[in-house]
Each structure stands twice: as structure tokens, then as C-alpha cells.
Design a protein around this motif. Structure first.
Motif, PDB file in Angstrom:
ATOM      1  N   HIS A 164       1.346  -1.219  -0.205  1.00 58.79           N
ATOM      2  CA  HIS A 164      -0.034  -0.017  -0.380  1.00 58.79           C
ATOM      3  C   HIS A 164       0.708   1.479  -0.040  1.00 58.79           C
ATOM      4  O   HIS A 164       0.812   2.089  -1.046  1.00 58.79           O
ATOM      5  N   PHE A 165       1.584   1.319   0.649  1.00 64.51           N
ATOM      6  CA  PHE A 165       2.503   2.261   0.684  1.00 64.51           C
ATOM      7  C   PHE A 165       3.835   2.855   0.008  1.00 64.51           C
ATOM      8  O   PHE A 165       4.314   4.048  -0.714  1.00 64.51           O
ATOM      9  N   ASP A 215       2.994   1.365  -3.155  1.00 65.16           N
ATOM     10  CA  ASP A 215       2.591   1.951  -4.629  1.00 65.16           C
ATOM     11  C   ASP A 215       1.748   3.260  -4.700  1.00 65.16           C
ATOM     12  O   ASP A 215       1.869   3.799  -5.326  1.00 65.16           O
ATOM     13  N   LYS A 216       1.528   3.836  -3.251  1.00 61.63           N
ATOM     14  CA  LYS A 216       1.988   5.742  -3.046  1.00 61.63           C
ATOM     15  C   LYS A 216       3.079   6.303  -2.725  1.00 61.63           C
ATOM     16  O   LYS A 216       2.873   7.579  -3.078  1.00 61.63           O
ATOM     17  N   GLN A 231       4.869  11.987   4.870  1.00 62.45           N
ATOM     18  CA  GLN A 231       3.906  12.507   3.997  1.00 62.45           C
ATOM     19  C   GLN A 231       3.240  11.497   3.857  1.00 62.45           C
ATOM     20  O   GLN A 231       1.723  10.533   3.706  1.00 62.45           O
ATOM     21  N   LEU A 272      -1.064  11.521   3.815  1.00 61.62           N
ATOM     22  CA  LEU A 272      -2.388  10.689   3.370  1.00 61.62           C
ATOM     23  C   LEU A 272      -3.527  10.177   3.972  1.00 61.62           C
ATOM     24  O   LEU A 272      -5.196  10.169   3.201  1.00 61.62           O
ATOM     25  N   GLY A 324      -5.743   5.409   3.875  1.00 59.02           N
ATOM     26  CA  GLY A 324      -5.677   4.244   2.708  1.00 59.02           C
ATOM     27  C   GLY A 324      -6.887   2.852   2.563  1.00 59.02           C
ATOM     28  O   GLY A 324      -7.887   2.596   3.700  1.00 59.02           O
TER      29      GLY A 324
END
Length: 161
Positions: free
Chosen positions: A81-82, A84-85, A120, A124, A127
Motif C-alpha cells: 500500500h505504502f 504503491d503511493k 508524507q 495521506l 488508505g
């Protein structure tokens, strides 16, 4: 049978895609080389290499708290998840689980190698993993809302104040 015997025989829990391993090195230089492997992929999973001789504490200025995670979430799903961001540099992921059932309790922590990446991640705010939205907040040093202390990074039991 104990966990060591189960691991040697390959009889690990098929519903989990993570496990812990421990290595005792003769030379300090070998430890330093092993630590460089943290974050690399092995059989399509990221590995985290850490020292066992530390007190287990993390820099909360470089860590985020995740709330509302799916109960069946894996560390790898959080990692992906992270990344991909665009947030790499993960140094530790800790999903808090019930010690008897190994089911996730819906929250956890992620630690990064830089405070900038932590900021950062907090920006977000939320998620999504497995169609479930979770919250991302700055990890704090004081006891969390449910009374849990930072000792959970060390696998400590949840304690009420």
C-alpha cells in the motif's frame, strides 16, 4: 510440537504469509551485512532484518499508527500500500494481533527510514486495503486511545491504564 519443530518440518500456518526467524552470527561484520538486506524481496515478500539486542523501541517521529485495518491484513499488503503511493524506506511493520488466534486487531504501525516519509504518509490521512478504508495518523509516545503503550512494538501485551 513447538514452533521450531513445525518450521523445520514445513508445517507452518498456511493462512499466514509471514514468519519470524533468528540467526546468531559469530562476527559483528556479518550482522552489519545482514542488516543491509532489510527491505529486499524474497519469494515475493519483503523481509525486515533487525537486531535482536536492541530494546525494540522505534523512533516515533518516523512512525505512523494505522487504525481500522482489515482483521486479515498482512504485513505485505501494508508494505505494498505504502510503496504503491511512492513511500519506500519502510523499516518496520507491526500489525497487532490476538496472541491466541493470530487474528489482526484492526490496527498497527509502520516505521520509515526518514521523518519526511512519515509526514508524507500522515498527509495521506486514509488508505484502502481489501475494500476497507483505514486511518493513518502520526504515532505518539503517550498511551494510545485504547490504553496500549508503545511496548507493542516489542510484542508486549495490551495494557490498560
Amino acid at each position: 510440537p513447538n514452533r521450531k519443530v513445525l518450521a523445520i518440518k514445513g508445517l507452518l500456518n498456511k493462512s499466514r504469509d509471514t514468519c519470524n526467524g533468528y540467526v546468531l552470527f559469530k562476527e559483528e561484520s556479518s550482522v552489519e551485512e545482514a542488516l543491509k538486506l532489510s527491505g529486499t524481496e524474497f519469494k515475493e515478500h519483503h523481509i525486515i532484518v533487525d537486531r535482536a539486542d536492541t530494546d525494540g523501541q522505534v523512533d516515533l517521529g518516523q512512525s505512523v499508527y494505522l487504525a481500522g485495518l482489515p482483521r486479515d491484513v498482512s504485513e505485505e499488503a501494508v508494505w505494498r500500500h505504502f510503496t504503491d503511493k511512492g513511500l519506500d524506506g519502510i523499516t518496520k511493520i507491526r500489525i497487532i494481533r490476538d496472541h491466541k488466534t493470530n487474528t489482526g486487531l484492526g490496527f498497527g504501525f509502520v516505521s520509515f527510514d526518514e521523518k519526511r516519509k512519515c509526514r508524507q504518509a500522515v498527509e495521506l490521512a486514509t488508505g484502502v486495503i481489501g475494500n476497507k478504508t483505514f486511518r493513518i495518523k502520526k504515532a505518539r509516545n503517550n498511551a494510545l486511545k485504547d490504553g496500549m503503550k508503545p511496548s507493542v512494538w516489542q510484542g508486549g501485551e495490551k495494557k490498560k491504564r
